[in-house]
Structure formats: C-alpha cells, structure tokens
Write a protein that holds these residues in place. Structure first.
Motif, PDB file in Angstrom:
ATOM      1  N   SER A  64      -6.346   0.603  -4.862  1.00  0.00           N
ATOM      2  CA  SER A  64      -6.987  -0.675  -4.515  1.00  0.00           C
ATOM      3  C   SER A  64      -8.198  -0.492  -3.602  1.00  0.00           C
ATOM      4  N   LEU A  65      -8.285   0.614  -2.898  1.00  0.00           N
ATOM      5  CA  LEU A  65      -9.356   0.778  -1.917  1.00  0.00           C
ATOM      6  C   LEU A  65     -10.488   1.705  -2.340  1.00  0.00           C
ATOM      7  N   LEU A  66     -10.234   2.661  -3.230  1.00  0.00           N
ATOM      8  CA  LEU A  66     -11.243   3.679  -3.502  1.00  0.00           C
ATOM      9  C   LEU A  66     -12.200   3.339  -4.641  1.00  0.00           C
TER      10      LEU A  66
ATOM     11  N   ILE B 147      -5.878  -8.801   1.152  1.00  0.00           N
ATOM     12  CA  ILE B 147      -7.223  -8.539   0.644  1.00  0.00           C
ATOM     13  C   ILE B 147      -7.852  -9.890   0.334  1.00  0.00           C
TER      14      ILE B 147
ATOM     15  N   VAL C 115       0.802  -1.224   0.000  1.00  0.00           N
ATOM     16  CA  VAL C 115       0.000   0.000   0.000  1.00  0.00           C
ATOM     17  C   VAL C 115       0.835   1.274   0.000  1.00  0.00           C
TER      18      VAL C 115
ATOM     19  N   SER D  19     -14.723  -5.812  -0.129  1.00  0.00           N
ATOM     20  CA  SER D  19     -14.951  -5.228   1.181  1.00  0.00           C
ATOM     21  C   SER D  19     -16.294  -5.710   1.720  1.00  0.00           C
TER      22      SER D  19
ATOM     23  N   GLY E 109      -2.279   1.777  -2.598  1.00  0.00           N
ATOM     24  CA  GLY E 109      -3.252   1.725  -1.501  1.00  0.00           C
ATOM     25  C   GLY E 109      -4.549   2.398  -1.886  1.00  0.00           C
ATOM     26  N   SER E 110      -4.460   3.609  -2.374  1.00  0.00           N
ATOM     27  CA  SER E 110      -5.665   4.351  -2.777  1.00  0.00           C
ATOM     28  C   SER E 110      -6.341   3.692  -3.970  1.00  0.00           C
TER      29      SER E 110
ATOM     30  N   HIS F  82     -16.703  -0.418   3.009  1.00  0.00           N
ATOM     31  CA  HIS F  82     -15.457   0.281   3.311  1.00  0.00           C
ATOM     32  C   HIS F  82     -14.447   0.210   2.173  1.00  0.00           C
ATOM     33  N   GLY F  83     -14.816  -0.339   1.053  1.00  0.00           N
ATOM     34  CA  GLY F  83     -13.880  -0.485  -0.065  1.00  0.00           C
ATOM     35  C   GLY F  83     -14.606  -1.040  -1.272  1.00  0.00           C
TER      36      GLY F  83
ATOM     37  N   VAL G  58      -1.324  -4.926   2.672  1.00  0.00           N
ATOM     38  CA  VAL G  58      -2.590  -5.422   3.199  1.00  0.00           C
ATOM     39  C   VAL G  58      -2.898  -6.765   2.559  1.00  0.00           C
TER      40      VAL G  58
ATOM     41  N   HIS H 247     -11.859  -3.600  -7.729  1.00  0.00           N
ATOM     42  CA  HIS H 247     -10.410  -3.718  -7.672  1.00  0.00           C
ATOM     43  C   HIS H 247     -10.004  -4.934  -8.499  1.00  0.00           C
TER      44      HIS H 247
END
Length: 181
Positions: free
Chosen positions: A113-115, A153, A104, A157, A110-111, A170-171, A151, A119
């Motif tokens: 993969s999460l936002l 995964i 991340v 999420s 990180g951003s 959350h993702g 992280v 993904h």
C-alpha cells in the motif's frame, strides 16, 4: 452487523465517497464479484502490479486480480518498491473522513500500500462506519480494529512541510478506492 451507525447504508457510502473524493482520492463502486473487480482494476492499472492477500474479504475475490498482466509474485523489498500499482484490502472505511483502514502487518499489505505510485484499496460497502472512533467500539466488526496494527489512509500521500501541498512524497501519488456493493 458491521456498522454501529444508525445512518442508512447508502447514506454512509455516499458520505464516504464524497469525503474521499474531497481528499483527492478517486472512488468507484463495483459489483461484489471477482470478475467485476478485476475488470475495474484492469481499466486503470498498468505496469507492475502487486496484489496483497485478503484478510477479511474472501480470497476468491482477488483470484482474478492475480491473473492480470504485470502481476508481480515476488515479495522482496526491491520487487515491491518497483511496482507501479499496489492492491490491498481495506478492512474498514470511515464515512466522515473518506479514510480507508489497511492492516499493515498482514502479509505484505503495508509495503504494497505504501511503495507503489498508485494504491488501489478494495473496500466492502458493509465495512464503512460513520466516525473514526467507531473503529474502537467492540461492536464494530467484532472489535477487529482494536486487535490490528493498521493505518488510516486519507487520500494520496501529501505534505506541506516546506510550503505548498505536494502529493506523492512519502507514498502513493494516487489512491483509488473500489467499493464493493
């Protein structure tokens, strides 16, 4: 040697695929080539797409991805938060859990993969190990996991904090894993 497991490679990949699918991820095996990777992504990715920089995979492997329609080149939080798809490298995978490991603190992985709502994690079949604890063995990937901020995964999420399981709170709502063979 990437793996410290004694299990045959094809068994680890199959075990990984089964576990990841059980965790609500989708999995696809693709030939280890930039054109094949881009073709696989093109089939499922629509809208605004953020593509992370590779860390261990050759950067040429992601070159065709950056030519896809909708690719966003900006890296502001606002630009990344409005992407529909985020594509990152997973530097390792865990067969027992179907988890991918994403560094991340590399580029904006990180951003990315999460936002995004979806993904897409790109994983080399050679980087799949049997157990989570293998990542912390200095023999696996020459100890890279012990030197990285990453992280695990496992599936999209999800939370069940307030009752029934809800995905995408959350993702990403979807996790698609592309295994390069």
């Amino acid at each position: 040697m990437s793996s410290i497991s004694s299990a045959p490679r094809h068994d680890l990949v199959q075990q990984f695929e089964t576990a990841a699918t059980s965790a609500a991820a989708s999995v696809e095996r693709v030939i280890y080539a930039a054109g094949a990777l881009a073709a696989a992504v093109k089939k499922i990715a629509t809208g605004r797409i953020a593509v992370g920089q590779t860390l261990d995979l050759p950067s040429d492997l992601f070159s065709e991805l950056r030519k896809l329609p909708g690719v966003v080149t900006g890296r502001s939080k606002q630009e990344l938060a409005t992407c529909d798809v985020g594509i990152t490298e997973a530097f390792a995978g865990v067969a027992r859990t179907g988890s991918v490991c994403v560094a991340v603190d590399h580029d904006y992985s990180g951003s990315i993969s999460l936002l995004a709502r979806m993904h897409i994690a790109v994983l080399s079949a050679e980087k799949i190990t049997e157990r989570p604890g293998d990542l912390f063995n200095p023999q696996f990937l020459n100890g890279k996991a012990m030197r990285r901020n990453f992280v695990f995964i496992t599936g999209p999420s999800a939370t069940a904090d307030m009752g029934p399981l809800v995905r995408g709170v959350h993702g990403p709502h979807k996790l698609h894993i592309i295994i390069l063979e």
